[in-house]
Every structure is written in structure tokens, then in C-alpha cells.
Design an enzyme around this catalytic site. Structure first.
Site, mmCIF file in Angstrom:
data_model
loop_
_atom_site.group_PDB
_atom_site.id
_atom_site.type_symbol
_atom_site.label_atom_id
_atom_site.label_comp_id
_atom_site.label_asym_id
_atom_site.label_seq_id
_atom_site.Cartn_x
_atom_site.Cartn_y
_atom_site.Cartn_z
ATOM 1 N N HIS A 33 0.772 -1.087 -0.024
ATOM 2 C CA HIS A 33 -0.192 -0.042 -0.219
ATOM 3 C C HIS A 33 0.652 1.291 0.018
ATOM 4 O O HIS A 33 0.519 2.401 -0.366
ATOM 5 C CB HIS A 33 -1.042 0.065 1.271
ATOM 6 C CG HIS A 33 -0.315 0.007 2.763
ATOM 7 N ND1 HIS A 33 -0.203 -1.133 3.207
ATOM 8 C CD2 HIS A 33 -0.019 1.065 3.274
ATOM 9 C CE1 HIS A 33 0.542 -0.830 4.406
ATOM 10 N NE2 HIS A 33 0.483 0.508 4.586
ATOM 11 N N ASP A 86 0.570 -7.693 0.478
ATOM 12 C CA ASP A 86 0.643 -6.386 0.613
ATOM 13 C C ASP A 86 2.315 -6.094 0.639
ATOM 14 O O ASP A 86 2.742 -5.783 1.828
ATOM 15 C CB ASP A 86 -0.200 -6.043 1.942
ATOM 16 C CG ASP A 86 0.113 -4.311 2.126
ATOM 17 O OD1 ASP A 86 0.811 -3.639 1.241
ATOM 18 O OD2 ASP A 86 -0.416 -3.855 3.263
ATOM 19 N N GLY A 134 2.738 5.058 9.834
ATOM 20 C CA GLY A 134 4.012 5.387 9.642
ATOM 21 C C GLY A 134 4.923 4.162 9.988
ATOM 22 O O GLY A 134 6.041 3.876 9.184
ATOM 23 N N SER A 172 4.094 1.257 8.523
ATOM 24 C CA SER A 172 4.112 0.449 7.364
ATOM 25 C C SER A 172 5.341 -0.047 6.549
ATOM 26 O O SER A 172 6.037 0.766 6.249
ATOM 27 C CB SER A 172 3.127 1.062 6.367
ATOM 28 O OG SER A 172 1.727 0.991 6.894
ATOM 29 N N SER A 232 1.893 -4.585 7.450
ATOM 30 C CA SER A 232 0.844 -4.171 6.597
ATOM 31 C C SER A 232 -0.233 -3.251 7.342
ATOM 32 O O SER A 232 -0.079 -2.037 7.069
ATOM 33 C CB SER A 232 -0.145 -5.403 6.218
ATOM 34 O OG SER A 232 -1.058 -5.198 5.452
#
Length: 442
Positions: free
Chosen positions: A212, A242, A322, A324, A340
Site C-alpha cells: 500500500h 501487501d 508510519g 507500514s 501491513s
């Protein structure tokens, strides 16, 4: 942009620390099955979580319909295998493999079929499910947005599975990808964390992060509004994972295979490994730094507002926006996952989901570091019985610093997609901010 190289002495310290961890693990007792069928031969074998993942994969195929899932007992350092039915042959096979047999009601095949039913009847934003081998059920989680008709629909779907097949729990948070505007690695006004540096099929340096993040921006920088240092080559989100592959724009950049765990401590990443339920894991992210916890489910499905993502690792490790794309790894230096999303935060806790590194590597055709193992958990490279990934207490998150002070090998400024010298966002002086001095994976 400068790229500092790692002092050779620091790199040597890293290797020595890793050897120390491995040596301690080797001293653990190993009771291996023999052909005489004696009681000693049937005693459960102590092993690392990495070895446990490999054993579980083998037994899952071998036991067929009698297999009800398995998990790793980190306290005892043993694999517990769920067995359906009372076949003595199956129980003997489990014991010969060095695992602990446990009688259960639901087979893994039945639980897998139940997840397909939920996918058809309960794909509702704010829900997630994964097989929980400890309870031998599906654990279905609904966040705070699942109310009214959506809650009724979820309950009806779970009820249709039959008694003892699934249970529902409420989460106080809201399932969402942990993406946020800020610092660490930047792209399109968003902030993420670098996961692991890799080598691509053509030998170029790159890194993995969340999918993402990859669909949010094509180019990423180490500073807000800074010059791009990496370009997205592939990104998957939502759908079957992801994850994203970003290649460094400078093909000569150093991309160390290491995680900056903060406080000047670096952990070398030696391979990719599959996760095991019950395994202790550590996560590094640009917002919250180093956190630890355990794997609670595999092949998880999460219904984010942006769409459904499948094949994830479920954990009780906290994370925040943040984080991620940040690294999920074990104490022995195995790359396990990429952050994720999830619910909650690092104050109240919650569920966090991770993209398995092994499947991401296979999908993009990359390898950990300069040719590390892109496959699952092998009994080598520090992930075997000696690797002890999560097999022991593992220490608190603050104690993971790798293999000794400075499992440094590769901490230089080179991996670059991290936070470079900018690394704010709780990253201290660059290291913690999602990539460390360039790519410390974090």
C-alpha cells in the site's frame, strides 16, 4: 547524499554476536527419535521456531486429513501438532518427528474450508480471520466499525460454520494500513518504513516495503520533499498480499542486509524464513521503533476499507501509522514479514498483520541481501535448531540489538531508503527511522 561504510571491526562484532546466540542455542538438549521405539526416542524434540515451521510444513502434508494444524510452544521449545481422530499410526508419526500430538475436533482442511465460507459471506470492511491452532478454531476479529447490519451479517456467517468452528472477538481499534504523512521513507506525501534490503533478479540493489506504500507513490525519498532515491518496480495491494519492490536509483548504492534496532545496535539479516504460530518476533518501524510479540495466526485475511488482503501473518505486536513496510524478524536474523496494518496502537495494543517475506521475495524474484535465502525456514544460515528464533525468552525488545552490540554488517549509509541522517519520527539520529542510515531496514 553521503554513504558511510561500516567499520570492519564493527562488522566482526556482529558476526561474533551471532555466533554467540547460535552457540547458546546449540547447547539446548535435542531428543531425536530413533528406530528402537523407546520412551527416550519418543520424547519431544526441542527446536527453534524456524525449524518448527519447516517441520510443520512436512507433517501437514504427511498426515493428510488427520492434520488439525500445529503451533510452536516457545516456552518448551516444542512443536504441538493437532491430530483429528484416534489413529495410533498418526500419533506415532508425530512423536517420531519429535513433536507433541494433541487430540482436536477440527481438521486443518475443515478450517480452511470455513475461511472460504467467510470470504463468500462475510467480506466486510473491518473484519479479519485466521486459523488459530491453539484453540483449533478460526479466530474472527471485528473492529469498532463493524456494527448494526454488518455485525449481524458477520455473526450469521460465523454461526453457519457450526459449533466449535470459529469464535468472534471485538477489537477496540480500526483495521487500516499503517500509512501516514511524516518522515522515514517518503513518497507522495506519505510516510512508510523500509522493510528489508534485497538483491533483484538482475543483481541490482533494492528493498521491500508494504504494497500500500508502493501504490501510494512511485518514487521514495529519505527525507520529506527530498530527492528520490528509489523507484517502485512492483506493488501488490489489495489482493494476494501487501508488498512492493523498490529499486535504488543509484545501482552502486550499498544496501546492507541488516536491521537497525536502535541505540546503535544492528542485527544482520541472514535469510528469509516462514513464521510459526507461537513464535516470538520483533518489529522495527519508523514511528514506534522496536517492539516484540508473538505470531498468533497464519494465512490471515484482512478486510481493509481499501479492499481485502489475503495470506498475511497475524500477531499481537503493536504498530502505528508510519510503521507500514517495516521489518518483522527473529532474534537469529531471519526476515519474516513486512508491516501491513491492523488496529490499536502501542499504548493500548491491538492486532497487527504482516506480509510474509518469503512469498514477497518469490513474487518479485528477489533475494535477501546479496544472494541470501529467498525461501522458507531452513535448518541453515542460523535458522536451524541453533538459530533459536524466538525459542527462548528472546529478551525484551530493547535487548534484541542483534547479535551483540552491533551486529553491524551493513549498517552504513547505504541502503538508503530509510531515514538517512534525517531519521526523526522517533528514529533517533537516523537509524530507527525505517531504514537507518540508508536501509537499515526498519
Amino acid at each position: 547524499m553521503s554513504h558511510r561504510r561500516i567499520p570492519k571491526r564493527t562488522a566482526v562484532l556482529a558476526g561474533a554476536g551471532a555466533v554467540g546466540i547460535a552457540a547458546a542455542a546449540i547447547l539446548l538438549p535435542h531428543a531425536n527419535a530413533s528406530q528402537d521405539g523407546s520412551e527416550a526416542a519418543q520424547a519431544p524434540r526441542t527446536m527453534s521456531a524456524a525449524s518448527a515451521a519447516e517441520l510443520v510444513a512436512q507433517l501437514g502434508k504427511q498426515l493428510g486429513e488427520a492434520y488439525g494444524g500445529a503451533y510452536y510452544d516457545a516456552e518448551k521449545q516444542q512443536v504441538v501438532v493437532n491430530v483429528v481422530g484416534n489413529s495410533n499410526n498418526v500419533i506415532v508419526d508425530v512423536k517420531k518427528a519429535g513433536a507433541v500430538p494433541r487430540s482436536v475436533q477440527n481438521s486443518f482442511g475443515e478450517l480452511k474450508a470455513a475461511t472460504n465460507t467467510l470470504a463468500q459471506q462475510a467480506t466486510i470492511p473491518g473484519t479479519a480471520w485466521a486459523v488459530d491452532p491453539k484453540s483449533n478454531q478460526l479466530l474472527v476479529t471485528a473492529d469498532r466499525t463493524v456494527t448494526g447490519d454488518r455485525w449481524n451479517k458477520l455473526e450469521a456467517a460465523v454461526g453457519s460454520l457450526g459449533s466449535g468452528m470459529a469464535r468472534v472477538q471485538k477489537s477496540e481499534g480500526e483495521f487500516k494500513p499503517f500509512l501516514e504523512g511524516g518522515d522515514a521513507i517518503f513518497g507522495g506525501g506519505s510516510r512508510c518504513s523500509l522493510g528489508f534490503n534485497v538483491t533483484t533478479q538482475d543483481g541490482s540493489p533494492g528493498f521491500l516495503t508494504a504494497g500500500h506504500c508502493g501504490v501510494a507513490a512511485e518514487q521514495w525519498s529519505e527525507e520529506a520533499n527530498g530527492a528520490p532515491i528509489g523507484t517502485v518496480q512492483e506493488a501488490t495491494f489489495p489482493g494476494d498480499g501487501d508488498f512492493a519492490l523498490v529499486t535504488y536509483d543509484d545501482p552502486a548504492v550499498e544496501a546492507p542486509s541488516a536491521v537497525d534496532t536502535g541505540n546503535g545496535q544492528i542485527l544482520q539479516i541472514t535469510q528469509a524464513a516462514d513464521a510459526a504460530v507461537g513464535q516470538e518476533v520483533f518489529r522495527m518501524g519508523s514511528t514506534t521503533g522496536l517492539k516484540d510479540g508473538a505470531v498468533t495466526g497464519l494465512n490471515a485475511t484482512v478486510n481493509y476499507p481499501e479492499g481485502t488482503v489475503t495470506g498475511l501473518i497475524q500477531t499481537d505486536v503493536c504498530a502505528e501509522p508510519g510503521d507500514s513496510g517495516g521489518a518483522l524478524f527473529t532474534q537469529d536474523g531471519s526476515a519474516v514479514g513486512l508491516t501491513s496494518g491492523g488496529s490499536g496502537d502501542c499504548t493500548v495494543g491491538g492486532e497487527t498483520f504482516f506480509q510474509p517475506v518469503t512469498t514477497a521475495l518469490a513474487a518479485v524474484g528477489a533475494q535477501i541481501g546479496a544472494g541470501g535465502n529467498g525461501g522458507g525456514a531452513a535448518d541453515n544460515g542460523g535458522a536451524g535448531d541453533a538459530g533459536n528464533a524466538g525459542a527462548g525468552d528472546g529478551g525484551d525488545a530493547e535487548d534484541i540489538g542483534g547479535a551483540g552490540d552491533a551486529g553491524n554488517a551493513g549498517a552504513g549509509d547505504a541502503g538508503n531508503a530509510g531515514a538517512g541522517d534525517a531519521g526523526d519520527a522517533g528514529a533517533g539520529n537516523a537509524g530507527d527511522a525505517g531504514g537507518g542510515q540508508v536501509g537499515q531496514t526498519g
